[in-house]
Design a protein around this motif. Structure first.
Motif, PDB file in Angstrom:
ATOM      1  N   LYS A  27       0.799  -1.217   0.000  1.00  0.00           N
ATOM      2  CA  LYS A  27       0.000   0.000   0.000  1.00  0.00           C
ATOM      3  C   LYS A  27       0.834   1.270   0.000  1.00  0.00           C
ATOM      4  O   LYS A  27       0.502   2.239  -0.663  1.00  0.00           O
ATOM      5  CB  LYS A  27      -0.884   0.017   1.260  1.00  0.00           C
ATOM      6  CG  LYS A  27      -2.338   0.181   1.009  1.00  0.00           C
ATOM      7  CD  LYS A  27      -3.089   0.130   2.307  1.00  0.00           C
ATOM      8  CE  LYS A  27      -4.204  -0.873   2.118  1.00  0.00           C
ATOM      9  NZ  LYS A  27      -5.130  -0.948   3.178  1.00  0.00           N
ATOM     10  N   ALA A  28       1.925   1.293   0.772  1.00  0.00           N
ATOM     11  CA  ALA A  28       2.590   2.558   1.055  1.00  0.00           C
ATOM     12  C   ALA A  28       3.986   2.730   0.453  1.00  0.00           C
ATOM     13  O   ALA A  28       4.386   3.847   0.171  1.00  0.00           O
ATOM     14  CB  ALA A  28       2.654   2.781   2.557  1.00  0.00           C
ATOM     15  N   LYS A  29       4.776   1.696   0.321  1.00  0.00           N
ATOM     16  CA  LYS A  29       6.090   1.724  -0.336  1.00  0.00           C
ATOM     17  C   LYS A  29       6.946   2.949  -0.013  1.00  0.00           C
ATOM     18  O   LYS A  29       7.242   3.760  -0.884  1.00  0.00           O
ATOM     19  CB  LYS A  29       5.918   1.631  -1.838  1.00  0.00           C
ATOM     20  CG  LYS A  29       5.408   0.314  -2.304  1.00  0.00           C
ATOM     21  CD  LYS A  29       6.488  -0.431  -2.993  1.00  0.00           C
ATOM     22  CE  LYS A  29       5.924  -1.682  -3.611  1.00  0.00           C
ATOM     23  NZ  LYS A  29       6.710  -2.811  -3.318  1.00  0.00           N
ATOM     24  N   GLY A  30       7.324   3.104   1.239  1.00  0.00           N
ATOM     25  CA  GLY A  30       8.187   4.222   1.591  1.00  0.00           C
ATOM     26  C   GLY A  30       8.615   4.167   3.050  1.00  0.00           C
ATOM     27  O   GLY A  30       8.093   3.377   3.831  1.00  0.00           O
ATOM     28  N   ILE A  31       9.563   5.026   3.392  1.00  0.00           N
ATOM     29  CA  ILE A  31       9.997   5.164   4.784  1.00  0.00           C
ATOM     30  C   ILE A  31       9.434   6.487   5.285  1.00  0.00           C
ATOM     31  O   ILE A  31       9.735   7.555   4.748  1.00  0.00           O
ATOM     32  CB  ILE A  31      11.533   5.143   4.909  1.00  0.00           C
ATOM     33  CG1 ILE A  31      12.070   3.792   4.426  1.00  0.00           C
ATOM     34  CG2 ILE A  31      11.949   5.404   6.358  1.00  0.00           C
ATOM     35  CD1 ILE A  31      13.587   3.708   4.395  1.00  0.00           C
ATOM     36  N   TYR A  32       8.598   6.386   6.304  1.00  0.00           N
ATOM     37  CA  TYR A  32       7.908   7.531   6.886  1.00  0.00           C
ATOM     38  C   TYR A  32       8.518   7.838   8.245  1.00  0.00           C
ATOM     39  O   TYR A  32       8.616   6.950   9.093  1.00  0.00           O
ATOM     40  CB  TYR A  32       6.432   7.199   7.091  1.00  0.00           C
ATOM     41  CG  TYR A  32       5.697   6.874   5.816  1.00  0.00           C
ATOM     42  CD1 TYR A  32       4.883   7.817   5.219  1.00  0.00           C
ATOM     43  CD2 TYR A  32       5.810   5.621   5.223  1.00  0.00           C
ATOM     44  CE1 TYR A  32       4.199   7.519   4.051  1.00  0.00           C
ATOM     45  CE2 TYR A  32       5.134   5.316   4.057  1.00  0.00           C
ATOM     46  CZ  TYR A  32       4.328   6.269   3.475  1.00  0.00           C
ATOM     47  OH  TYR A  32       3.653   5.978   2.315  1.00  0.00           O
ATOM     48  N   GLY A  54       8.825  -3.442   6.723  1.00  0.00           N
ATOM     49  CA  GLY A  54       7.576  -3.531   7.461  1.00  0.00           C
ATOM     50  C   GLY A  54       7.823  -3.487   8.953  1.00  0.00           C
ATOM     51  O   GLY A  54       7.496  -4.405   9.681  1.00  0.00           O
ATOM     52  N   GLU A  55       8.449  -2.396   9.416  1.00  0.00           N
ATOM     53  CA  GLU A  55       8.725  -2.269  10.840  1.00  0.00           C
ATOM     54  C   GLU A  55       8.414  -0.855  11.323  1.00  0.00           C
ATOM     55  O   GLU A  55       8.417   0.094  10.548  1.00  0.00           O
ATOM     56  CB  GLU A  55      10.167  -2.635  11.175  1.00  0.00           C
ATOM     57  CG  GLU A  55      11.198  -1.662  10.669  1.00  0.00           C
ATOM     58  CD  GLU A  55      12.627  -2.048  11.028  1.00  0.00           C
ATOM     59  OE1 GLU A  55      12.870  -3.128  11.601  1.00  0.00           O
ATOM     60  OE2 GLU A  55      13.526  -1.250  10.723  1.00  0.00           O
ATOM     61  N   VAL A  56       8.140  -0.770  12.625  1.00  0.00           N
ATOM     62  CA  VAL A  56       7.850   0.498  13.270  1.00  0.00           C
ATOM     63  C   VAL A  56       8.798   0.631  14.451  1.00  0.00           C
ATOM     64  O   VAL A  56       8.872  -0.257  15.293  1.00  0.00           O
ATOM     65  CB  VAL A  56       6.384   0.555  13.755  1.00  0.00           C
ATOM     66  CG1 VAL A  56       6.085   1.865  14.470  1.00  0.00           C
ATOM     67  CG2 VAL A  56       5.420   0.348  12.586  1.00  0.00           C
ATOM     68  N   ASP A 108      -2.602   7.309   4.593  1.00  0.00           N
ATOM     69  CA  ASP A 108      -3.941   7.344   5.180  1.00  0.00           C
ATOM     70  C   ASP A 108      -4.560   5.949   5.213  1.00  0.00           C
ATOM     71  O   ASP A 108      -5.150   5.539   6.208  1.00  0.00           O
ATOM     72  CB  ASP A 108      -4.841   8.306   4.409  1.00  0.00           C
ATOM     73  CG  ASP A 108      -6.189   8.471   5.085  1.00  0.00           C
ATOM     74  OD1 ASP A 108      -6.212   8.782   6.292  1.00  0.00           O
ATOM     75  OD2 ASP A 108      -7.218   8.276   4.402  1.00  0.00           O
ATOM     76  N   GLY A 109      -4.410   5.184   4.142  1.00  0.00           N
ATOM     77  CA  GLY A 109      -4.943   3.827   4.093  1.00  0.00           C
ATOM     78  C   GLY A 109      -4.301   2.918   5.127  1.00  0.00           C
ATOM     79  O   GLY A 109      -4.963   2.078   5.729  1.00  0.00           O
ATOM     80  N   VAL A 110      -3.011   3.094   5.353  1.00  0.00           N
ATOM     81  CA  VAL A 110      -2.294   2.305   6.348  1.00  0.00           C
ATOM     82  C   VAL A 110      -2.805   2.624   7.741  1.00  0.00           C
ATOM     83  O   VAL A 110      -3.088   1.732   8.544  1.00  0.00           O
ATOM     84  CB  VAL A 110      -0.767   2.558   6.253  1.00  0.00           C
ATOM     85  CG1 VAL A 110      -0.028   1.920   7.418  1.00  0.00           C
ATOM     86  CG2 VAL A 110      -0.223   2.049   4.931  1.00  0.00           C
TER      87      VAL A 110
END
Length: 120
Positions: A27-32, A54-56, A108-110
């Motif tokens: 869905k997002a493909k990036g580092i936020y 896929g980590e926080v 937003d979807g995430v």
């Protein structure tokens, strides 16, 4: 990290994303990188890596983030709860974005998917 209303939201994001990262990465493909500021002017930095891992984490990104979002603690909670719209918050300067602004729309979807699972 006490004194941040956003903490349970990020903890739930961590749980959801790390349990099954593939749909979030797709869905997002990036580092936020989020810079969350509370009422006491303290700042907490969170990184959501949806580029490949896929980590926080509750720390600045170890690699260059694709997007950096600076927002108050209250406004972050309102965004996730759907009380304010991300585009409107940006236009009203309630949140600041540096980097690839198009990634903000994918986030937003995430956030909504994580919130739905968490029932926060």
């Amino acid at each position: 990290m006490s004194g941040f209303k956003s903490l349970p939201y990020f903890e739930q994001l961590k749980t959801n994303i790390e349990a099954d990262p593939a749909p979030y990465i797709k869905k997002a493909k990036g580092i936020y990188e989020f810079h969350i500021q509370n009422k006491d002017n303290q700042e907490q930095v969170w990184t959501i890596n949806l580029k490949d891992k896929g980590e926080v984490t509750a720390e600045p990104s170890k690699s260059k983030p694709d997007i950096v979002i600076t927002v108050s603690d209250d406004n972050f909670v309102d965004l996730v709860d759907g009380k304010i719209n991300g585009n409107k918050a940006f236009m009203e300067r309630k949140l600041k974005v540096k980097g690839n602004i198009m990634l903000a729309t994918k986030l937003d979807g995430v956030l909504q998917a994580a919130k739905a699972k968490a029932k926060l």
